[in-house]
Motif scaffolding. Sequence first.
Motif, PDB file in Angstrom:
ATOM      1  N   ARG A  75       0.841  -1.196   0.000  1.00 54.28           N
ATOM      2  CA  ARG A  75       0.000   0.000   0.000  1.00 54.28           C
ATOM      3  C   ARG A  75       0.878   1.250   0.000  1.00 54.28           C
ATOM      4  N   GLY A  76       1.984   1.188   0.707  1.00 54.84           N
ATOM      5  CA  GLY A  76       2.922   2.318   0.757  1.00 54.84           C
ATOM      6  C   GLY A  76       3.880   2.321  -0.435  1.00 54.84           C
ATOM      7  N   GLY A  77       3.634   1.494  -1.452  1.00 56.02           N
ATOM      8  CA  GLY A  77       4.459   1.493  -2.656  1.00 56.02           C
ATOM      9  C   GLY A  77       5.838   0.893  -2.460  1.00 56.02           C
ATOM     10  N   GLY A  78       5.989  -0.018  -1.558  1.00 50.01           N
ATOM     11  CA  GLY A  78       7.312  -0.605  -1.310  1.00 50.01           C
ATOM     12  C   GLY A  78       7.224  -2.081  -1.028  1.00 50.01           C
ATOM     13  N   GLY A  79       8.173  -2.584  -0.274  1.00 47.72           N
ATOM     14  CA  GLY A  79       8.168  -3.996   0.062  1.00 47.72           C
ATOM     15  C   GLY A  79       9.358  -4.342   0.930  1.00 47.72           C
ATOM     16  N   ILE A  80       9.522  -5.666   1.130  1.00 50.72           N
ATOM     17  CA  ILE A  80      10.633  -6.150   1.956  1.00 50.72           C
ATOM     18  C   ILE A  80      11.888  -6.261   1.089  1.00 50.72           C
ATOM     19  N   GLU A  81      12.988  -5.730   1.590  1.00 50.82           N
ATOM     20  CA  GLU A  81      14.254  -5.803   0.842  1.00 50.82           C
ATOM     21  C   GLU A  81      15.067  -7.036   1.201  1.00 50.82           C
ATOM     22  N   HIS A  82      15.183  -7.303   2.495  1.00 50.98           N
ATOM     23  CA  HIS A  82      15.952  -8.445   2.982  1.00 50.98           C
ATOM     24  C   HIS A  82      15.300  -8.977   4.249  1.00 50.98           C
ATOM     25  N   VAL A  83      15.383 -10.295   4.396  1.00 49.63           N
ATOM     26  CA  VAL A  83      14.992 -10.910   5.664  1.00 49.63           C
ATOM     27  C   VAL A  83      16.242 -11.580   6.223  1.00 49.63           C
ATOM     28  N   PHE A  84      16.723 -11.090   7.341  1.00 47.54           N
ATOM     29  CA  PHE A  84      17.903 -11.673   7.969  1.00 47.54           C
ATOM     30  C   PHE A  84      17.448 -12.724   8.966  1.00 47.54           C
ATOM     31  N   PHE A  85      17.805 -13.962   8.653  1.00 56.92           N
ATOM     32  CA  PHE A  85      17.472 -15.058   9.551  1.00 56.92           C
ATOM     33  C   PHE A  85      18.686 -15.298  10.451  1.00 56.92           C
ATOM     34  N   LEU A  86      18.566 -14.896  11.710  1.00 56.38           N
ATOM     35  CA  LEU A  86      19.664 -15.036  12.662  1.00 56.38           C
ATOM     36  C   LEU A  86      19.584 -16.424  13.276  1.00 56.38           C
ATOM     37  N   ASP A  87      20.611 -17.215  13.005  1.00 57.27           N
ATOM     38  CA  ASP A  87      20.563 -18.636  13.331  1.00 57.27           C
ATOM     39  C   ASP A  87      21.619 -18.992  14.392  1.00 57.27           C
ATOM     40  N   SER A  88      21.167 -19.552  15.493  1.00 55.72           N
ATOM     41  CA  SER A  88      22.078 -20.027  16.554  1.00 55.72           C
ATOM     42  C   SER A  88      21.550 -21.337  17.106  1.00 55.72           C
ATOM     43  N   PRO A  89      22.438 -22.227  17.564  1.00 62.87           N
ATOM     44  CA  PRO A  89      21.973 -23.474  18.170  1.00 62.87           C
ATOM     45  C   PRO A  89      21.232 -23.223  19.481  1.00 62.87           C
ATOM     46  N   ARG A  90      20.407 -24.195  19.834  1.00 61.48           N
ATOM     47  CA  ARG A  90      19.518 -24.058  20.988  1.00 61.48           C
ATOM     48  C   ARG A  90      20.271 -23.786  22.302  1.00 61.48           C
ATOM     49  N   ASP A  91      21.401 -24.461  22.519  1.00 61.83           N
ATOM     50  CA  ASP A  91      22.106 -24.245  23.794  1.00 61.83           C
ATOM     51  C   ASP A  91      22.624 -22.809  23.895  1.00 61.83           C
ATOM     52  N   VAL A  92      23.020 -22.242  22.760  1.00 61.11           N
ATOM     53  CA  VAL A  92      23.470 -20.848  22.754  1.00 61.11           C
ATOM     54  C   VAL A  92      22.292 -19.920  23.074  1.00 61.11           C
ATOM     55  N   LEU A  93      21.126 -20.198  22.502  1.00 64.51           N
ATOM     56  CA  LEU A  93      19.931 -19.371  22.754  1.00 64.51           C
ATOM     57  C   LEU A  93      19.609 -19.351  24.248  1.00 64.51           C
TER      58      LEU A  93
END
Length: 216
Positions: A103-121
């Motif tokens: 609606r605002g004439g734009g969109g998503i440029e990038h989706v950064f998927f931040l990935d870490s193992p469960r024990d680190v989380l």
Amino acid sequence: MKAILLLGAPGAGKGTAAERIRDAAGYIHVSTGDMLREAVKQGTAIGREADGYMKSGALVPDEVMLRLVEARLQAGGPEDAYMFDGFPRTVRQADLLDQVLQRGGGGIEHVFFLDSPRDVLIQRLTGRRICRACGANFHQTNMPPKRAGVCDHCGGELYQRPDDCESTIISRLDVYNQKTESLIERYRLKGLLRRIDSSGGADKLAQDVLRVLQKS
Ligand code: ADP
Ligand code: ZN
């Protein structure tokens, strides 16, 4: 109106990355978690609805989230560049975001998927401390403040989020796996997904994201 998204499990580093990217790249930071915590603190209608869900580690219902985000974006102009941190978290939220941006004439440029193992989380979430005044993130061992309990940036008091206790952390990770993880595939199919290994330090994470942004 354009946007980048920070997608990842609780503890993946969305908030920390957002702080640094915002300063370096001039995005308007929209953290739905921060907005909800503020609403709870102020005791607004949305805050009163959200409080119980947040305490238990569940998602706040889509109806509430859509109201919150639409209101936040209404004031925005066509030139605005947003960085979403913690939104969308369901398919319905992702659909709404596409609509609003289009609606605002734009969109998503990038989706950064931040990935870490469960024990680190889990290690990150249990040690996390946040500034009550400015919202800056610290960690008891990974990123300790210069003075215990005091924010390096503004001198504010550091606290532990009530949902950062072990049993609620496990619920939040389960909710992420059930409701949010499928969004990775959605954005991968659209060619928007940039996977970033977020198990190293905050500096490396921010650098990896900024490198992608500078190329585009
Ligand atoms: P984290 O990513 O570490 O779980 P957030 O601050 O992003 O932290 O979210 C905290 C809580 O706020 C969530 O557990 C959930 O209850 C609520 N919340 C935040 N963003 C959303 C969203 N997009 N949809 C539903 N609930 C949300
Ligand atoms: Zn502070």
